[in-house]
Enzyme design. Structure first.
Site, PDB file in Angstrom:
ATOM      1  N   GLU A  42      -2.802  -3.402   1.809  1.00 11.56           N
ATOM      2  CA  GLU A  42      -3.063  -3.015   3.202  1.00 11.56           C
ATOM      3  C   GLU A  42      -2.034  -3.589   4.173  1.00 11.56           C
ATOM      4  O   GLU A  42      -2.168  -3.466   5.382  1.00 11.56           O
ATOM      5  CB  GLU A  42      -4.488  -3.414   3.624  1.00 11.56           C
ATOM      6  CG  GLU A  42      -4.854  -4.854   3.404  1.00 11.56           C
ATOM      7  CD  GLU A  42      -6.298  -5.155   3.803  1.00 11.56           C
ATOM      8  OE1 GLU A  42      -6.927  -4.327   4.481  1.00 11.56           O
ATOM      9  OE2 GLU A  42      -6.776  -6.243   3.446  1.00 11.56           O
ATOM     10  N   HIS A  94     -13.415  -1.851  13.481  1.00 10.90           N
ATOM     11  CA  HIS A  94     -14.608  -1.970  12.655  1.00 10.90           C
ATOM     12  C   HIS A  94     -15.868  -1.491  13.343  1.00 10.90           C
ATOM     13  O   HIS A  94     -16.849  -1.149  12.687  1.00 10.90           O
ATOM     14  CB  HIS A  94     -14.746  -3.401  12.143  1.00 10.90           C
ATOM     15  CG  HIS A  94     -13.713  -3.687  11.110  1.00 10.90           C
ATOM     16  ND1 HIS A  94     -12.484  -4.212  11.433  1.00 10.90           N
ATOM     17  CD2 HIS A  94     -13.690  -3.452   9.791  1.00 10.90           C
ATOM     18  CE1 HIS A  94     -11.761  -4.299  10.339  1.00 10.90           C
ATOM     19  NE2 HIS A  94     -12.467  -3.849   9.330  1.00 10.90           N
ATOM     20  N   ASP A 121      -5.675  -0.810   7.607  1.00 12.32           N
ATOM     21  CA  ASP A 121      -4.731  -1.851   7.992  1.00 12.32           C
ATOM     22  C   ASP A 121      -3.301  -1.449   7.643  1.00 12.32           C
ATOM     23  O   ASP A 121      -2.367  -1.805   8.350  1.00 12.32           O
ATOM     24  CB  ASP A 121      -5.078  -3.182   7.321  1.00 12.32           C
ATOM     25  CG  ASP A 121      -6.145  -3.923   8.112  1.00 12.32           C
ATOM     26  OD1 ASP A 121      -6.046  -3.946   9.351  1.00 12.32           O
ATOM     27  OD2 ASP A 121      -7.089  -4.450   7.496  1.00 12.32           O
ATOM     28  N   CYS A 169      -9.727   2.891  -0.358  1.00 12.27           N
ATOM     29  CA  CYS A 169     -11.009   2.561   0.269  1.00 12.27           C
ATOM     30  C   CYS A 169     -10.903   2.489   1.797  1.00 12.27           C
ATOM     31  O   CYS A 169     -11.854   2.164   2.477  1.00 12.27           O
ATOM     32  CB  CYS A 169     -11.591   1.273  -0.302  1.00 12.27           C
ATOM     33  SG  CYS A 169     -10.562  -0.166   0.000  1.00 12.27           S
TER      34      CYS A 169
END
Ligand code: PEP
Ligand code: MG
Length: 602
Positions: free
Chosen positions: A461, A216, A485, A532
């Site tokens: 994910e 992240h 993920d 996404c």
């Protein structure tokens, strides 16, 4: 509370040992593209205020466990630094390995550790303060002996103590408030929370010794448009504050004290990139439509409220993923319903009628929220532990508060609710039940909220979600493919770990088959599906995803126009044919070649 300053920076931040050099090139992972040129600002990771408070005898056991967690975390960090040191030239590797071995030894039953444990158990003080006091006593004791060897050992103990205190306080390393404008930040590691505090108007780019390309921190860097290179071996020993640094976030290189010729070359490249950005702006008002007329919706991923303006300025069709974690970061308490509502309302209203997909809290893994710290220190493997929807379902108060805030924000514009880390329909049903209870409560309070209730969708994910997509499509209203993920869990590659980053492959046939599986299930059930994850924002993958039937892509706002440019040059029928050819392959090299050839052909 007594505030004080503990020890000194950790080993790699010790600038007195960094030699002066002519132009030096260091390599790492280019995680956020672009070129930044500016003075280096080495983040002084040793400076953390230390709280002091009394720990009652009944809580001493818990305090001791907190301390041993911090010791274990420090050991893990040192191990990582040791692995990185192996990549350095021999002499440097030897020196730093020796130093890190000394630090690792201090963390194993040394006088420092024993002394801290005794202070917690007998003096009833908190662990941070015990570390600080023990270091002061050791320094006083050995300092009186006037011996160069012992002085070096004290320095090591201070550095280890500084690391322990940072891990205990779980504070971001620094707020960057004292950073000179236009600086390149240099640090051992940046957490996503640290990165969220960077202001792109003041920080030009950053580099770290640790960190992977899909964690992240990397995503946050891309959202902020900050060129960044992570996982740079020997970084902190190679750069001093004030030296001129070039960060090439595309090539994954940093150049320290560049020659005049190198500087001129990179300045010219910066100008070319700026010209390309200007050219892309001509696409803002044009539709994202393929040559044969298939429209693709391009939406924005938003990590921080300040990105909403950027999303609008590039003509995003909505927000395809609002990561609500930002509201829980860099604070010691949990945000109230009212506070969450106000922030969400501003974002929903700010999008002026375009849909906003709000994801419920997805903390865990490397996205930590201090206020929820206990949940993560308790589990051995956070990526597989009590994170995301699992945490929300375990803590109904957190979930209900968030759902109430989301529903209230839904009175100001169209929204959808998205659930992270779903593995089974039962989780969706549990949230749906919670949602109707929360709605009933809001009705009783006579508070306006989204009525009818917004669509409730799930992130695909985890491989289980992709393989069980047919069943999930019966209980969810839409799918959002979280490729970051999905790749991590399919390939068993920690997305934040630079040492396995070369194995993180979006084109691995197993990943592509899972994407196809989920896309087909959504098409069969006639529910919308978007991508996404970071794959959705890469022009390289746009044809493949379009060919698999995906019509909604959500990405960092800075990526929208480059993806639009690619979509406008492609033919959707040809993309579909090529996607089928690709899915028939099992060799990643052949897959990459088939995709790249297709992209080059237009
Ligand atoms: C993903 O996993 O692809 C995703 C979009 O979620 P995050 O990156 O926040 O985990
Ligand atoms: Mg995810």
């Amino acid at each position: 509370m007594k505030i004080d300053k503990p020890g000194t920076p950790p080993p790699e931040a010790d600038q007195s040992r960094a030699p002066t050099r002519a132009e030096t090139v260091l390599r790492g992972l280019g995680v956020s593209p672009g070129i930044a040129i500016g003075p280096a600002h080495v983040v002084d990771a040793g400076f953390v205020p230390v709280p002091e408070y009394v720990v009652p005898a009944a809580e001493a056991g818990a305090e001791l466990s907190r301390f041993s967690e911090a010791v274990a975390k420090s050991r893990r960090q040192i191990k990582k630094l040791q692995a990185k040191a192996a990549a350095l030239p021999e002499a440097a590797a030897e020196e730093i390995t020796y130093l890190l071995e000394a630090h690792a030894a201090i963390l194993t039953g040394s006088r420092l550790i024993r002394g801290v444990e005794r202070r917690i158990a007998e003096d009833g003080v908190n662990a941070e303060y015990a570390v600080q006091s023990e270091i002061a006593e050791i320094a006083h004791h050995f300092g009186a002996m006037d011996d160069a060897y012992l002085a070096a050992r004290i320095q090591d103990i201070r550095e280890v103590g500084g690391r322990l205190i940072r891990n205990l306080t779980e504070r971001p390393f620094q707020t960057f408030s004292g950073t000179p404008d236009g600086s390149i930040l240099i640090a051992e590691e940046m957490t996503p929370a640290d990165t969220a505090l960077m202001d792109p108007r003041r920080v030009a780019g950053f580099c770290t010794a640790l960190g992977g390309a899909e964690g992240h921190t990397a995503i946050m860097a891309r959202s902020l448009g900050l060129p960044a290179v992570l996982g740079v071996a020997g970084l902190l020993r190679g750069v001093r504050s004030g030296q001129t640094v070039i960060v090439d976030g595309t090539a994954g290189e940093i150049i320290i004290e560049p020659s005049a010729a190198t500087l001129a070359e990179y300045q010219a490249r910066q100008e070319m990139l700026a010209a390309d950005r200007e050219q892309l702006k001509t696409l803002i008002d044009l539709p994202a439509v393929t040559r044969d007329g298939v429209e693709i919706r391009l939406m924005a991923n938003v990590e921080l409220p300040r990105e909403v303006d950027t999303a609008r300025s590039v003509g995003a069709d909505g927000i395809g993923l609002l990561r609500t974690e930002f509201m829980f970061m860099n604070r010691a308490d949990l945000p109230s319903e009212e506070e969450q509502y106000r922030v969400l309302r501003e974002i929903v209203a700010g999008m002026g009628g375009r849909p906003v997909t709000i994801r419920t809290l997805d903390v865990g893994g490397e996205k930590l929220a201090t206020a929820l710290g206990r949940h993560f220190t308790e589990c051995a493997n956070p990526a597989l532990g009590l994170r995301a929807i699992r945490l929300s379902l375990r803590e109904p108060k957190i979930l209900d508060t968030q759902l109430a805030a989301i529903l209230r924000a839904g009175a100001h514009g169209p929204i959808r609710i998205l659930l992270p880390m779903i593995t089974s329909p039962a989780e969706v049903r549990a949230v749906r039940a919670a949602l109707s209870l929360v709605a009933r409560r809001l009705k009783r309070r006579r508070v306006p909220f989204a009525d009818p209730l917004p669509p409730l969708g799930v992130m695909i994910e985890v491989p289980a979600a992709a393989l069980g997509a047919d069943a999930l499509a019966q209980s969810a209203d839409f799918f959002a493919l979280g490729t970051n993920d999905l790749i991590q869990y399919t390939l068993a590659i920690d997305r934040g770990d630079e040492s396995v980053a070369h194995l993180y492959d979006p084109l691995h046939p197993a990943v592509l088959r899972l994407i196809q599986f989920a896309a087909d299930a959504a098409l069969r059930a006639r529910i919308p599906i978007s991508v996404c994850g970071e794959m959705g924002g890469e022009p390289r993958y746009a044809a493949l995803l379009t060919g698999l039937g995906i019509r909604d892509l959500s990405m960092a706002p800075s990526k929208i126009l480059t993806v639009k440019r690619r979509i406008r040059t492609m033919d959707s029928v040809a993309a579909c044919r090529r996607a089928r050819m690709i899915l028939d392959q099992s060799d990643p090299g052949r897959i990459a070649a088939l995709l790249d050839d297709f992209n080059e052909a237009g």
